[in-house]
Design a protein around this motif. Structure first.
Motif, PDB file in Angstrom:
ATOM      1  N   LEU A 147       2.562  19.891  -5.709  1.00  0.00           N
ATOM      2  CA  LEU A 147       1.816  18.724  -6.651  1.00  0.00           C
ATOM      3  C   LEU A 147       0.825  17.979  -5.683  1.00  0.00           C
ATOM      4  N   PHE A 148      -0.139  17.889  -6.293  1.00  0.00           N
ATOM      5  CA  PHE A 148      -1.189  16.889  -5.769  1.00  0.00           C
ATOM      6  C   PHE A 148      -1.767  15.723  -6.608  1.00  0.00           C
ATOM      7  N   MET A 149      -1.752  14.532  -5.915  1.00  0.00           N
ATOM      8  CA  MET A 149      -1.809  13.136  -6.539  1.00  0.00           C
ATOM      9  C   MET A 149      -2.669  12.436  -5.834  1.00  0.00           C
ATOM     10  N   HIS A 150      -3.260  11.220  -6.126  1.00  0.00           N
ATOM     11  CA  HIS A 150      -3.843  10.274  -5.448  1.00  0.00           C
ATOM     12  C   HIS A 150      -2.983   9.035  -4.957  1.00  0.00           C
ATOM     13  N   HIS A 151      -2.396   8.501  -5.689  1.00  0.00           N
ATOM     14  CA  HIS A 151      -1.419   7.356  -5.338  1.00  0.00           C
ATOM     15  C   HIS A 151      -0.147   7.698  -4.714  1.00  0.00           C
ATOM     16  N   ASN A 152       0.410   7.032  -3.820  1.00  0.00           N
ATOM     17  CA  ASN A 152       1.570   7.321  -2.966  1.00  0.00           C
ATOM     18  C   ASN A 152       2.672   7.051  -3.928  1.00  0.00           C
ATOM     19  N   PRO A 153       3.579   7.857  -4.232  1.00  0.00           N
ATOM     20  CA  PRO A 153       4.900   8.160  -5.048  1.00  0.00           C
ATOM     21  C   PRO A 153       6.037   7.199  -4.641  1.00  0.00           C
ATOM     22  N   MET A 154       5.777   6.488  -3.304  1.00  0.00           N
ATOM     23  CA  MET A 154       7.004   5.978  -3.057  1.00  0.00           C
ATOM     24  C   MET A 154       6.471   4.786  -2.163  1.00  0.00           C
ATOM     25  N   PRO A 155       7.261   3.648  -1.881  1.00  0.00           N
ATOM     26  CA  PRO A 155       6.841   2.649  -1.179  1.00  0.00           C
ATOM     27  C   PRO A 155       6.578   3.021   0.434  1.00  0.00           C
ATOM     28  N   VAL A 156       5.396   2.429   0.949  1.00  0.00           N
ATOM     29  CA  VAL A 156       5.244   2.806   2.494  1.00  0.00           C
ATOM     30  C   VAL A 156       5.629   1.746   3.220  1.00  0.00           C
ATOM     31  N   HIS A 157       5.869   0.490   2.803  1.00  0.00           N
ATOM     32  CA  HIS A 157       6.562  -0.540   3.157  1.00  0.00           C
ATOM     33  C   HIS A 157       5.489  -1.172   4.284  1.00  0.00           C
ATOM     34  N   LEU A 158       4.143  -1.098   3.581  1.00  0.00           N
ATOM     35  CA  LEU A 158       2.849  -1.859   4.040  1.00  0.00           C
ATOM     36  C   LEU A 158       2.764  -2.738   2.812  1.00  0.00           C
ATOM     37  N   ALA A 159       2.823  -4.201   2.840  1.00  0.00           N
ATOM     38  CA  ALA A 159       2.736  -4.901   1.395  1.00  0.00           C
ATOM     39  C   ALA A 159       1.357  -4.515   0.896  1.00  0.00           C
ATOM     40  N   PRO A 160       0.412  -4.775   1.491  1.00  0.00           N
ATOM     41  CA  PRO A 160      -1.014  -4.569   0.530  1.00  0.00           C
ATOM     42  C   PRO A 160      -0.982  -3.434  -0.056  1.00  0.00           C
ATOM     43  N   LEU A 161      -0.536  -2.193   0.513  1.00  0.00           N
ATOM     44  CA  LEU A 161      -0.861  -0.805   0.084  1.00  0.00           C
ATOM     45  C   LEU A 161       0.483  -0.788  -1.211  1.00  0.00           C
ATOM     46  N   ASP A 162       1.560  -1.163  -0.827  1.00  0.00           N
ATOM     47  CA  ASP A 162       2.435  -1.189  -2.003  1.00  0.00           C
ATOM     48  C   ASP A 162       2.273  -1.858  -3.106  1.00  0.00           C
ATOM     49  N   HIS A 190      -5.223   7.950  -0.805  1.00  0.00           N
ATOM     50  CA  HIS A 190      -5.122   6.496  -1.103  1.00  0.00           C
ATOM     51  C   HIS A 190      -4.830   5.556  -0.075  1.00  0.00           C
ATOM     52  N   CYS A 191      -3.929   6.166   0.747  1.00  0.00           N
ATOM     53  CA  CYS A 191      -3.557   5.060   1.817  1.00  0.00           C
ATOM     54  C   CYS A 191      -4.190   5.216   3.262  1.00  0.00           C
ATOM     55  N   HIS A 192      -5.142   6.180   3.170  1.00  0.00           N
ATOM     56  CA  HIS A 192      -6.109   6.362   4.263  1.00  0.00           C
ATOM     57  C   HIS A 192      -5.297   6.299   5.440  1.00  0.00           C
ATOM     58  N   LEU A 193      -3.873   6.911   5.556  1.00  0.00           N
ATOM     59  CA  LEU A 193      -2.987   6.762   6.757  1.00  0.00           C
ATOM     60  C   LEU A 193      -2.108   8.169   6.785  1.00  0.00           C
ATOM     61  N   PRO A 194      -1.897   8.654   8.165  1.00  0.00           N
ATOM     62  CA  PRO A 194      -0.935   9.960   8.132  1.00  0.00           C
ATOM     63  C   PRO A 194       0.401   9.457   7.781  1.00  0.00           C
ATOM     64  N   LEU A 195       1.085   9.854   6.714  1.00  0.00           N
ATOM     65  CA  LEU A 195       2.263   9.615   6.294  1.00  0.00           C
ATOM     66  C   LEU A 195       3.080  11.002   5.816  1.00  0.00           C
ATOM     67  N   ALA A 196       4.503  10.793   6.200  1.00  0.00           N
ATOM     68  CA  ALA A 196       5.378  11.798   5.784  1.00  0.00           C
ATOM     69  C   ALA A 196       6.723  11.109   5.540  1.00  0.00           C
ATOM     70  N   GLY A 197       7.482  12.103   4.406  1.00  0.00           N
ATOM     71  CA  GLY A 197       8.448  11.500   4.203  1.00  0.00           C
ATOM     72  C   GLY A 197       9.159  12.324   2.924  1.00  0.00           C
ATOM     73  N   PRO A 216      -1.689   0.922  10.201  1.00  0.00           N
ATOM     74  CA  PRO A 216      -0.276   0.745   9.647  1.00  0.00           C
ATOM     75  C   PRO A 216      -0.150  -0.803  10.465  1.00  0.00           C
ATOM     76  N   LEU A 217      -0.808  -1.738   9.950  1.00  0.00           N
ATOM     77  CA  LEU A 217      -0.645  -3.224  10.522  1.00  0.00           C
ATOM     78  C   LEU A 217       0.533  -4.059   9.579  1.00  0.00           C
ATOM     79  N   PHE A 218       1.740  -4.013  10.064  1.00  0.00           N
ATOM     80  CA  PHE A 218       2.977  -4.436   9.312  1.00  0.00           C
ATOM     81  C   PHE A 218       2.875  -6.055   9.420  1.00  0.00           C
ATOM     82  N   SER A 219       2.293  -6.564  10.451  1.00  0.00           N
ATOM     83  CA  SER A 219       2.485  -7.952  10.268  1.00  0.00           C
ATOM     84  C   SER A 219       1.250  -8.668   9.108  1.00  0.00           C
ATOM     85  N   GLU A 220       0.449  -7.948   8.557  1.00  0.00           N
ATOM     86  CA  GLU A 220      -0.421  -8.371   7.788  1.00  0.00           C
ATOM     87  C   GLU A 220      -0.021  -7.991   6.248  1.00  0.00           C
ATOM     88  N   THR A 221       0.363  -9.092   5.352  1.00  0.00           N
ATOM     89  CA  THR A 221       0.800  -8.869   4.197  1.00  0.00           C
ATOM     90  C   THR A 221      -0.079  -9.016   3.070  1.00  0.00           C
TER      91      THR A 221
END
Length: 274
Positions: A147-162, A190-197, A216-221
């Motif tokens: 399956l190929f899609m644009h938006h992340n289908p799960m939370p990435v726990h970066l508030a602005p992206l989620d 979509h997230c412009h980040l290397p992500l796996a899960g 992935p700046l977790f301090s920025e909300t």
């Protein structure tokens, strides 16, 4: 089998830049890099944000590049894209409901391309009509499927992206869960980040785009984070019982050292000279 995953190419008017980078030039560089090292790929998929402003001229330019590209290419649209303008240039990529969805069979798997665009917002939606389309496609094939899609289908726990993820991701995951034994991998952008899960037990991956990069700046909300990390695309290898995913940073301009290079003999435990 080998396939190429690109995302977030963000095409703009000629000479226009994003973060000081030229999306058209960087996309051309990415295509040249693929042809140099991966001309034997079975398929290339670009998972959305094809145009930064959804301009028809960007889609016309993209079509001209892809028409001359020797590897088969399939496209998804993202939050920056305009579905009507895109389909005016690529009318054959519409499904029966008018969404940008489709199928491509490869020797290793059937590929399904999903439309998560939700007009007037950067968040994604996968509405009831699109869910019915996907359910029918999953029911009609024994697998394996990609399956190929644009938006992340799960939370990435970066508030602005989620806040701009696939908003109805629970319904999507519930459908995916019913077919998890036949879906080998889900690719998104979509997230412009290397992500796996994983999503409902199905492996997922994402990567930086071919132009600008996030961080992935977790301090920025509140605000999305940007960086000067290198532009990239993905290379995927599929075997009978494995999937291997690489992120190739074609925008990296520094040295690459290999065994036998002039300085390799200095990499030893005695000197620790590296």
């Amino acid at each position: 089998m080998k396939l190429i995953h690109m995302s977030d190419i963000h095409l703009t008017a000629p000479g226009a830049t994003i973060g000081g980078r030229d999306p058209r030039r960087n996309f051309e560089r990415a295509l040249a890099h693929v042809l140099r090292d991966h001309h034997d790929a079975e398929l290339m998929v670009i998972t959305g944000d094809l145009s930064d402003w959804g301009d028809r001229e960007d889609y016309l330019w993209l079509k001209a590049q892809l028409d001359a590209f020797p590897v088969p290419v399939r496209l998804c649209i993202g939050n920056h894209d305009n579905r009507a303008a895109f389909l005016d240039v690529f009318p054959d990529l519409a499904d029966e409901g008018g969404f940008v969805q489709g199928i491509h069979d490869t020797p290793a798997a059937r590929c399904l391309f999903l439309d998560t665009n939700y007009a007037q917002t950067h968040a994604g939606r996968y509405c009831a009509g699109r869910l019915r389309w996907l359910a029918a496609r999953l029911d009609e094939h024994d697998g394996p499927l990609l399956l190929f899609m644009h938006h992340n289908p799960m939370p990435v726990h970066l508030a602005p992206l989620d806040r701009i993820r696939l908003l109805d991701d629970t319904a999507f995951r519930e459908l995916a869960a019913r077919h998890r034994s036949r879906i080998r991998h889900i690719f998104f952008g979509h997230c412009h980040l290397p992500l796996a899960g994983s999503v409902a037990g199905i492996p997922v991956s994402s990567l930086r785009g071919t132009n600008h990069a996030s961080y992935p700046l977790f301090s920025e909300t509140v605000m999305l984070s940007a960086s000067d990390l290198p532009e990239s695309y993905g290379v995927v290898f599929l075997g009978d019982d494995y999937v291997t995913v690489h992120m190739v940073e074609f925008g990296y301009g520094g040295p690459i050292r290999v065994e036998g290079s002039p300085d390799y003999q200095d990499w030893n435990r005695e000197t620790m000279a590296r």
